[in-house]
Write a protein that holds these residues in place. Sequence first.
Motif, PDB file in Angstrom:
ATOM      1  N   SER A 172       0.625  -1.461   0.120  1.00  0.00           N
ATOM      2  CA  SER A 172      -0.014  -0.127  -0.073  1.00  0.00           C
ATOM      3  C   SER A 172       0.868   1.230   0.457  1.00  0.00           C
ATOM      4  CB  SER A 172      -0.786   0.047   1.535  1.00  0.00           C
ATOM      5  OG  SER A 172      -0.277  -0.128   2.150  1.00  0.00           O
ATOM      6  N   LEU A 173       2.057   1.067  -0.296  1.00  0.00           N
ATOM      7  CA  LEU A 173       2.867   2.426  -0.454  1.00  0.00           C
ATOM      8  C   LEU A 173       2.712   3.168  -1.220  1.00  0.00           C
ATOM      9  CD1 LEU A 173       6.362   0.865   0.346  1.00  0.00           C
ATOM     10  CD2 LEU A 173       5.341   1.826   1.825  1.00  0.00           C
ATOM     11  N   ALA A 174       2.304   4.925  -0.699  1.00  0.00           N
ATOM     12  CA  ALA A 174       2.424   5.093  -2.366  1.00  0.00           C
ATOM     13  C   ALA A 174       3.424   6.329  -2.809  1.00  0.00           C
ATOM     14  CB  ALA A 174       1.289   6.488  -1.689  1.00  0.00           C
ATOM     15  N   ASP A 175       4.440   6.051  -2.111  1.00  0.00           N
ATOM     16  CA  ASP A 175       6.214   7.042  -2.832  1.00  0.00           C
ATOM     17  C   ASP A 175       6.507   6.194  -2.768  1.00  0.00           C
ATOM     18  OD1 ASP A 175       5.915   8.004  -0.494  1.00  0.00           O
ATOM     19  OD2 ASP A 175       4.618  10.115  -1.477  1.00  0.00           O
ATOM     20  N   PHE A 176       7.599   6.773  -3.630  1.00  0.00           N
ATOM     21  CA  PHE A 176       9.520   7.096  -3.081  1.00  0.00           C
ATOM     22  C   PHE A 176       9.700   7.466  -0.938  1.00  0.00           C
ATOM     23  CE2 PHE A 176      13.482   8.391  -2.968  1.00  0.00           C
ATOM     24  CZ  PHE A 176      14.290   6.514  -3.257  1.00  0.00           C
ATOM     25  N   ASN A 177       9.476   8.155  -0.933  1.00  0.00           N
ATOM     26  CA  ASN A 177       9.872   8.422   0.694  1.00  0.00           C
ATOM     27  C   ASN A 177       9.121   7.341   1.264  1.00  0.00           C
ATOM     28  OD1 ASN A 177      10.573  10.808  -0.272  1.00  0.00           O
ATOM     29  ND2 ASN A 177       9.075  12.192  -0.483  1.00  0.00           N
ATOM     30  N   GLU A 178       8.314   7.103   0.694  1.00  0.00           N
ATOM     31  CA  GLU A 178       7.370   6.099   1.889  1.00  0.00           C
ATOM     32  C   GLU A 178       7.843   4.655   2.137  1.00  0.00           C
ATOM     33  OE1 GLU A 178       2.204   7.273   1.328  1.00  0.00           O
ATOM     34  OE2 GLU A 178       2.883   5.204   1.565  1.00  0.00           O
ATOM     35  N   LEU A 179       8.332   4.307   0.803  1.00  0.00           N
ATOM     36  CA  LEU A 179       9.194   3.808   0.703  1.00  0.00           C
ATOM     37  C   LEU A 179      10.441   3.757   1.674  1.00  0.00           C
ATOM     38  CD1 LEU A 179      10.047   0.237  -0.608  1.00  0.00           C
ATOM     39  CD2 LEU A 179      11.094   1.348  -2.401  1.00  0.00           C
ATOM     40  N   GLU A 180      11.135   4.628   1.858  1.00  0.00           N
ATOM     41  CA  GLU A 180      12.121   4.800   2.712  1.00  0.00           C
ATOM     42  C   GLU A 180      11.955   5.069   4.052  1.00  0.00           C
ATOM     43  OE1 GLU A 180      14.541   4.590   0.480  1.00  0.00           O
ATOM     44  OE2 GLU A 180      15.896   5.567   1.957  1.00  0.00           O
ATOM     45  N   VAL A 181      10.556   4.863   4.310  1.00  0.00           N
ATOM     46  CA  VAL A 181      10.476   4.615   5.726  1.00  0.00           C
ATOM     47  C   VAL A 181      10.578   3.163   6.359  1.00  0.00           C
ATOM     48  CG1 VAL A 181       8.403   5.033   7.193  1.00  0.00           C
ATOM     49  CG2 VAL A 181       8.834   7.082   6.041  1.00  0.00           C
ATOM     50  N   TRP A 182       9.535   2.565   5.310  1.00  0.00           N
ATOM     51  CA  TRP A 182       9.504   1.318   5.171  1.00  0.00           C
ATOM     52  C   TRP A 182      11.029   0.422   4.589  1.00  0.00           C
ATOM     53  CZ3 TRP A 182      11.712  -2.951   2.061  1.00  0.00           C
ATOM     54  CH2 TRP A 182      10.901  -4.150   2.638  1.00  0.00           C
ATOM     55  N   ARG A 183      12.088   0.715   4.148  1.00  0.00           N
ATOM     56  CA  ARG A 183      12.933   0.392   4.752  1.00  0.00           C
ATOM     57  C   ARG A 183      13.695   0.266   5.532  1.00  0.00           C
ATOM     58  NH1 ARG A 183      17.921   1.671   5.013  1.00  0.00           N
ATOM     59  NH2 ARG A 183      17.546   3.831   4.629  1.00  0.00           N
ATOM     60  N   VAL A 184      13.732   1.989   6.378  1.00  0.00           N
ATOM     61  CA  VAL A 184      14.250   2.210   8.026  1.00  0.00           C
ATOM     62  C   VAL A 184      13.090   1.033   9.100  1.00  0.00           C
ATOM     63  CG1 VAL A 184      14.822   3.771   9.788  1.00  0.00           C
ATOM     64  CG2 VAL A 184      15.166   4.158   6.989  1.00  0.00           C
ATOM     65  N   ARG A 185      12.314   0.894   8.260  1.00  0.00           N
ATOM     66  CA  ARG A 185      11.576   0.681   9.927  1.00  0.00           C
ATOM     67  C   ARG A 185      11.713  -1.133   9.402  1.00  0.00           C
ATOM     68  NH1 ARG A 185       5.349   1.293   9.120  1.00  0.00           N
ATOM     69  NH2 ARG A 185       6.155   3.647   9.916  1.00  0.00           N
ATOM     70  N   TYR A 186      11.836  -1.939   8.506  1.00  0.00           N
ATOM     71  CA  TYR A 186      11.657  -3.156   8.705  1.00  0.00           C
ATOM     72  C   TYR A 186      13.253  -4.064   7.991  1.00  0.00           C
ATOM     73  CZ  TYR A 186       6.717  -3.766   8.507  1.00  0.00           C
ATOM     74  OH  TYR A 186       5.820  -3.729   9.164  1.00  0.00           O
ATOM     75  N   LEU A 187      14.644  -2.725   7.516  1.00  0.00           N
ATOM     76  CA  LEU A 187      16.236  -3.421   7.475  1.00  0.00           C
ATOM     77  C   LEU A 187      16.702  -2.135   7.876  1.00  0.00           C
ATOM     78  CD1 LEU A 187      15.653  -4.221   3.457  1.00  0.00           C
ATOM     79  CD2 LEU A 187      16.170  -5.620   4.840  1.00  0.00           C
ATOM     80  N   GLY A 188      16.315  -1.261   8.398  1.00  0.00           N
ATOM     81  CA  GLY A 188      17.075  -0.861   9.270  1.00  0.00           C
ATOM     82  C   GLY A 188      17.643  -0.951  10.577  1.00  0.00           C
ATOM     83  N   LYS A 189      19.297   0.050  11.173  1.00  0.00           N
ATOM     84  CA  LYS A 189      19.797  -0.639  12.421  1.00  0.00           C
ATOM     85  C   LYS A 189      19.120  -0.831  13.337  1.00  0.00           C
ATOM     86  CE  LYS A 189      24.172   1.481  10.774  1.00  0.00           C
ATOM     87  NZ  LYS A 189      25.018   3.320  11.004  1.00  0.00           N
ATOM     88  N   LYS A 190      17.576  -0.129  13.217  1.00  0.00           N
ATOM     89  CA  LYS A 190      17.181  -0.619  14.693  1.00  0.00           C
ATOM     90  C   LYS A 190      15.361  -1.070  14.574  1.00  0.00           C
ATOM     91  CE  LYS A 190      18.622   4.075  16.573  1.00  0.00           C
ATOM     92  NZ  LYS A 190      18.449   4.714  16.674  1.00  0.00           N
TER      93      LYS A 190
END
Length: 346
Positions: free
Chosen positions: A18-36
Amino acid sequence: MIEKLADIKSKALDELSSLADFNELEVWRVRYLGKKSELTQILRGVASLSQEQRKTVGASANELRSNLEVLYSENKDALKEQAFQDVETTAKGYKDISLPGRPIPLGRLHPITQTVNEICGIFVALGFQVVEGPEVEWDYYNFEALNIPPDHPARDMWDTLWIDTESGQRPMLLRTHTSPMQIRVMEQTQPPVRVVVPGKVYRYEATDATHESMFYQLEGLAVDEYITFADLKGTLYEFAKRLFGKERRVRFRCDYFPFVEPGVEMAIDCFICGGKGCRLCSGTGWIEILGAGMVHPDVLRRVNYDPEVYTGFAFGLGLERIHMLRYGIEDIRLFYSNDLRFLRQF
Ligand code: FA5
């Protein structure tokens, strides 16, 4: 732990769809693949697990991470392209004019067309006018009016394709040189005449490095009172100097063309071997670039010019050979083989 991983996976996939744009994808990346992210924490903790758990949890967590990474990069390209289009015509109705433009592929002129333009430019500066004429020509203009009657041996060196005409009509052909335009121009104008005529010509020819069966010539004609052979040499020397530069050597030798008297050929020293002799110059050190001469009095009479009053000179040059000389091209066939790697260089 395995259940936790399954939970992360299902949430990640849900959100991704349900991601709408590239910015949301970046948030998704941090949430699921980020360091924390939870996943990274689990991977960090694998070392402290029992040996059995380490195997199963470690394998599942690593597999999930690489799956999510693949999904991330696939979605990134698609959303970037989407973002680009959105910015161009946004819903708010304005365009981002600071974006770089999309390049429009530009064509270019064929090298021989460039040479035609350049050489015509030189002759225009010397007072000549540029005219063009038909490639399908009457036998009369290509041969007879130029002192080459049907049984003349000069026809052998200028064989060509003949066009079927109805019985009783005069023969037509693909012109073998641009010289027929000498007659056409003189028929329609009175002296003084100063013209150059670029165009395609055709010959029955066994092609090799310096011979094509279709090539370009440029004809020149000057007729006036008191024109002498010195005018011919002076004009052609000046042309050679302007096109090739002062350092190139030029040679005139007697030659025979039925429509001029006297006739000459002009050659230029070979650029590849510097005059020593090579494949391009057939071992002679010189490359012939044009034929020329004083217009034959019979030709003048045929167009009702009085040869007691008017004299003139004419020349015909091969444009591919000129281009080859200037750019060091060793094979004339390259011009017409449609190889863009060759053509794009000019
Ligand atoms: C002629 O065609 C005469 N009409 C030239 C002329 C005009 C002479 C006016 C006197 C007065 P020739 O056949 O030599 O002449 O060709 C002229 C030039 O065309 C040659 O010098 C050469 O540069 C070029 N040429 C001749 N044959 C070929 C060929 N098969 N492929 C490429 N270039 C050629």
